[in-house]
Design a protein around this motif. Sequence first.
Motif, PDB file in Angstrom:
ATOM      1  N   THR A  99       0.838  -1.211   0.000  1.00 51.70           N
ATOM      2  CA  THR A  99       0.000   0.000   0.000  1.00 51.70           C
ATOM      3  C   THR A  99       0.864   1.249   0.000  1.00 51.70           C
ATOM      4  O   THR A  99       0.599   2.216  -0.736  1.00 51.70           O
ATOM      5  CB  THR A  99      -0.918   0.001   1.227  1.00 51.70           C
ATOM      6  N   GLY A 100       1.905   1.242   0.824  1.00 49.97           N
ATOM      7  CA  GLY A 100       2.814   2.379   0.861  1.00 49.97           C
ATOM      8  C   GLY A 100       3.474   2.619  -0.473  1.00 49.97           C
ATOM      9  O   GLY A 100       3.595   3.769  -0.929  1.00 49.97           O
ATOM     10  N   GLY A 101       3.910   1.539  -1.144  1.00 50.53           N
ATOM     11  CA  GLY A 101       4.544   1.692  -2.444  1.00 50.53           C
ATOM     12  C   GLY A 101       3.609   2.276  -3.488  1.00 50.53           C
ATOM     13  O   GLY A 101       4.005   3.127  -4.291  1.00 50.53           O
ATOM     14  N   VAL A 102       2.352   1.847  -3.468  1.00 52.65           N
ATOM     15  CA  VAL A 102       1.368   2.382  -4.417  1.00 52.65           C
ATOM     16  C   VAL A 102       1.138   3.872  -4.167  1.00 52.65           C
ATOM     17  O   VAL A 102       1.058   4.670  -5.113  1.00 52.65           O
ATOM     18  CB  VAL A 102       0.047   1.597  -4.312  1.00 52.65           C
ATOM     19  N   LEU A 103       1.045   4.258  -2.898  1.00 50.65           N
ATOM     20  CA  LEU A 103       0.867   5.677  -2.576  1.00 50.65           C
ATOM     21  C   LEU A 103       2.080   6.498  -3.021  1.00 50.65           C
ATOM     22  O   LEU A 103       1.928   7.616  -3.550  1.00 50.65           O
ATOM     23  CB  LEU A 103       0.637   5.855  -1.079  1.00 50.65           C
ATOM     24  N   LEU A 104       3.272   5.955  -2.827  1.00 50.06           N
ATOM     25  CA  LEU A 104       4.476   6.660  -3.272  1.00 50.06           C
ATOM     26  C   LEU A 104       4.452   6.881  -4.778  1.00 50.06           C
ATOM     27  O   LEU A 104       4.857   7.942  -5.271  1.00 50.06           O
ATOM     28  CB  LEU A 104       5.714   5.839  -2.904  1.00 50.06           C
ATOM     29  N   ALA A 105       3.957   5.875  -5.507  1.00 52.95           N
ATOM     30  CA  ALA A 105       3.945   5.963  -6.969  1.00 52.95           C
ATOM     31  C   ALA A 105       2.938   6.972  -7.489  1.00 52.95           C
ATOM     32  O   ALA A 105       3.235   7.740  -8.418  1.00 52.95           O
ATOM     33  CB  ALA A 105       3.654   4.576  -7.554  1.00 52.95           C
ATOM     34  N   PHE A 106       1.752   6.995  -6.905  1.00 48.56           N
ATOM     35  CA  PHE A 106       0.683   7.840  -7.437  1.00 48.56           C
ATOM     36  C   PHE A 106       0.672   9.252  -6.862  1.00 48.56           C
ATOM     37  O   PHE A 106       0.012  10.144  -7.410  1.00 48.56           O
ATOM     38  CB  PHE A 106      -0.670   7.174  -7.195  1.00 48.56           C
ATOM     39  N   PHE A 107       1.409   9.468  -5.783  1.00 50.95           N
ATOM     40  CA  PHE A 107       1.458  10.802  -5.172  1.00 50.95           C
ATOM     41  C   PHE A 107       2.915  11.193  -4.955  1.00 50.95           C
ATOM     42  O   PHE A 107       3.446  11.089  -3.842  1.00 50.95           O
ATOM     43  CB  PHE A 107       0.691  10.813  -3.850  1.00 50.95           C
ATOM     44  N   PRO A 108       3.598  11.639  -6.027  1.00 54.41           N
ATOM     45  CA  PRO A 108       5.017  12.011  -5.924  1.00 54.41           C
ATOM     46  C   PRO A 108       5.249  13.076  -4.857  1.00 54.41           C
ATOM     47  O   PRO A 108       4.383  13.921  -4.601  1.00 54.41           O
ATOM     48  CB  PRO A 108       5.345  12.546  -7.327  1.00 54.41           C
ATOM     49  N   GLY A 109       6.421  13.029  -4.259  1.00 53.84           N
ATOM     50  CA  GLY A 109       6.724  13.912  -3.128  1.00 53.84           C
ATOM     51  C   GLY A 109       7.216  15.278  -3.532  1.00 53.84           C
ATOM     52  O   GLY A 109       8.310  15.707  -3.133  1.00 53.84           O
ATOM     53  N   SER A 110       6.421  16.004  -4.295  1.00 56.19           N
ATOM     54  CA  SER A 110       6.822  17.340  -4.745  1.00 56.19           C
ATOM     55  C   SER A 110       6.617  18.413  -3.692  1.00 56.19           C
ATOM     56  O   SER A 110       7.095  19.536  -3.836  1.00 56.19           O
ATOM     57  CB  SER A 110       6.029  17.726  -6.000  1.00 56.19           C
ATOM     58  N   GLY A 111       5.871  18.091  -2.625  1.00 55.28           N
ATOM     59  CA  GLY A 111       5.612  19.071  -1.572  1.00 55.28           C
ATOM     60  C   GLY A 111       4.430  19.960  -1.830  1.00 55.28           C
ATOM     61  O   GLY A 111       4.083  20.782  -0.988  1.00 55.28           O
ATOM     62  N   ASP A 112       3.748  19.815  -2.978  1.00 54.43           N
ATOM     63  CA  ASP A 112       2.620  20.686  -3.314  1.00 54.43           C
ATOM     64  C   ASP A 112       1.471  20.547  -2.318  1.00 54.43           C
ATOM     65  O   ASP A 112       0.874  21.521  -1.898  1.00 54.43           O
ATOM     66  CB  ASP A 112       2.112  20.373  -4.726  1.00 54.43           C
ATOM     67  N   VAL A 113       1.166  19.294  -1.934  1.00 52.19           N
ATOM     68  CA  VAL A 113       0.055  19.065  -1.014  1.00 52.19           C
ATOM     69  C   VAL A 113       0.372  19.636   0.357  1.00 52.19           C
ATOM     70  O   VAL A 113      -0.477  20.248   1.005  1.00 52.19           O
ATOM     71  CB  VAL A 113      -0.244  17.553  -0.913  1.00 52.19           C
ATOM     72  N   THR A 114       1.619  19.446   0.792  1.00 55.53           N
ATOM     73  CA  THR A 114       2.019  19.973   2.102  1.00 55.53           C
ATOM     74  C   THR A 114       1.896  21.475   2.149  1.00 55.53           C
ATOM     75  O   THR A 114       1.414  22.055   3.133  1.00 55.53           O
ATOM     76  CB  THR A 114       3.464  19.560   2.413  1.00 55.53           C
ATOM     77  N   ASP A 115       2.312  22.141   1.072  1.00 54.60           N
ATOM     78  CA  ASP A 115       2.230  23.602   1.026  1.00 54.60           C
ATOM     79  C   ASP A 115       0.788  24.093   1.054  1.00 54.60           C
ATOM     80  O   ASP A 115       0.500  25.164   1.588  1.00 54.60           O
ATOM     81  CB  ASP A 115       2.922  24.116  -0.248  1.00 54.60           C
ATOM     82  N   SER A 116      -0.127  23.306   0.492  1.00 53.58           N
ATOM     83  CA  SER A 116      -1.525  23.735   0.439  1.00 53.58           C
ATOM     84  C   SER A 116      -2.315  23.324   1.670  1.00 53.58           C
ATOM     85  O   SER A 116      -3.497  23.633   1.779  1.00 53.58           O
ATOM     86  CB  SER A 116      -2.191  23.166  -0.823  1.00 53.58           C
ATOM     87  N   GLY A 117      -1.680  22.592   2.566  1.00 51.95           N
ATOM     88  CA  GLY A 117      -2.353  22.191   3.801  1.00 51.95           C
ATOM     89  C   GLY A 117      -3.175  20.932   3.691  1.00 51.95           C
ATOM     90  O   GLY A 117      -3.905  20.582   4.614  1.00 51.95           O
ATOM     91  N   GLY A 118      -3.093  20.212   2.567  1.00 52.52           N
ATOM     92  CA  GLY A 118      -3.845  18.979   2.400  1.00 52.52           C
ATOM     93  C   GLY A 118      -3.137  17.786   3.023  1.00 52.52           C
ATOM     94  O   GLY A 118      -2.081  17.916   3.644  1.00 52.52           O
ATOM     95  N   THR A 119      -3.727  16.611   2.854  1.00 53.39           N
ATOM     96  CA  THR A 119      -3.131  15.387   3.383  1.00 53.39           C
ATOM     97  C   THR A 119      -1.968  14.961   2.508  1.00 53.39           C
ATOM     98  O   THR A 119      -2.102  14.835   1.286  1.00 53.39           O
ATOM     99  CB  THR A 119      -4.174  14.258   3.422  1.00 53.39           C
ATOM    100  N   ASP A 120      -0.842  14.758   3.117  1.00 60.35           N
ATOM    101  CA  ASP A 120       0.358  14.358   2.386  1.00 60.35           C
ATOM    102  C   ASP A 120       0.349  12.837   2.212  1.00 60.35           C
ATOM    103  O   ASP A 120       0.921  12.099   3.011  1.00 60.35           O
ATOM    104  CB  ASP A 120       1.602  14.807   3.156  1.00 60.35           C
ATOM    105  N   LEU A 121      -0.302  12.369   1.148  1.00 60.59           N
ATOM    106  CA  LEU A 121      -0.403  10.934   0.916  1.00 60.59           C
ATOM    107  C   LEU A 121       0.945  10.321   0.566  1.00 60.59           C
ATOM    108  O   LEU A 121       1.181   9.136   0.826  1.00 60.59           O
ATOM    109  CB  LEU A 121      -1.416  10.651  -0.189  1.00 60.59           C
ATOM    110  N   HIS A 122       1.833  11.114  -0.011  1.00 57.77           N
ATOM    111  CA  HIS A 122       3.176  10.600  -0.270  1.00 57.77           C
ATOM    112  C   HIS A 122       3.886  10.315   1.051  1.00 57.77           C
ATOM    113  O   HIS A 122       4.527   9.274   1.204  1.00 57.77           O
ATOM    114  CB  HIS A 122       3.989  11.602  -1.094  1.00 57.77           C
ATOM    115  N   GLY A 123       3.748  11.229   1.993  1.00 60.22           N
ATOM    116  CA  GLY A 123       4.350  11.022   3.305  1.00 60.22           C
ATOM    117  C   GLY A 123       3.757   9.814   4.009  1.00 60.22           C
ATOM    118  O   GLY A 123       4.474   9.042   4.657  1.00 60.22           O
TER     119      GLY A 123
END
Length: 232
Positions: free
Chosen positions: A115-139
């Motif tokens: 599950t973690g690997g799939v999340l890493l693949a579909f939600f790259p860690g660009s930091g965009d979600v973190t900056d917008s205050g959303g859930t960091d699915l990559h994290g």
Amino acid sequence: MRPEQAKSDTAVHPSRRRAGAALMTSGGLFFTAEFIAAAAWTDPPYSYTHHFISNLGVRGPSTAFGQFMHSPLAWVMNTGFFLFGLAALAGVLLLRGLPGRWHRPAVASAALLATGGVLLAFFPGSGDVTDSGGTDLHGVGAFLAFSAGNVLAILLGRMREPIGVSRRLGRGLVAAGVLGLISIAAFLAVLASGAGILIGLVERGIVYPFLIGFVVVGAALRRRRTATAGRH
């Protein structure tokens, strides 16, 4: 059935060879994808000691967490993220005939890793979600993969007798998992400090031990099956 016979039957279970191949494939997929993606990142060169692993899955160019991200072959790394956990899960599922007290926790850990690997693949860690205050699915994916992969290595080491590998290898797998879990704490400490010194190397201290463990135990399972088959 005598204990010696039960142990022998476990060691020669027909699925062991396939399980070993899948576990070897898990580590091989990750390392191959990482190497190819890193080799394509040349301007500036990718650093294994400084850059996060996740950077290789970010097409960019962008900047996040104080690091520049521009991976020309991001799709290769994301494919590796997607497949390596699924391969590990397949390997554990193929370890049939084990006592439930070992098999169920191992399957649960492998499922979390996948599950973690799939999340890493579909939600790259660009930091965009973190900056917008959303859930960091990559994290979330990274945490699942990091923790579950190391727990799985420990479990494989602890059930070394049922799966038919040596005591030395079992101890090595446990040590690899413990090292990885300790490295999680070290990684979080370096990340919180903001210094970022050798943070890429520390992060690899989390992932590499259990991946190498998968490759080694997979090779041992394949050798065990082949050697036993030759005596029949």
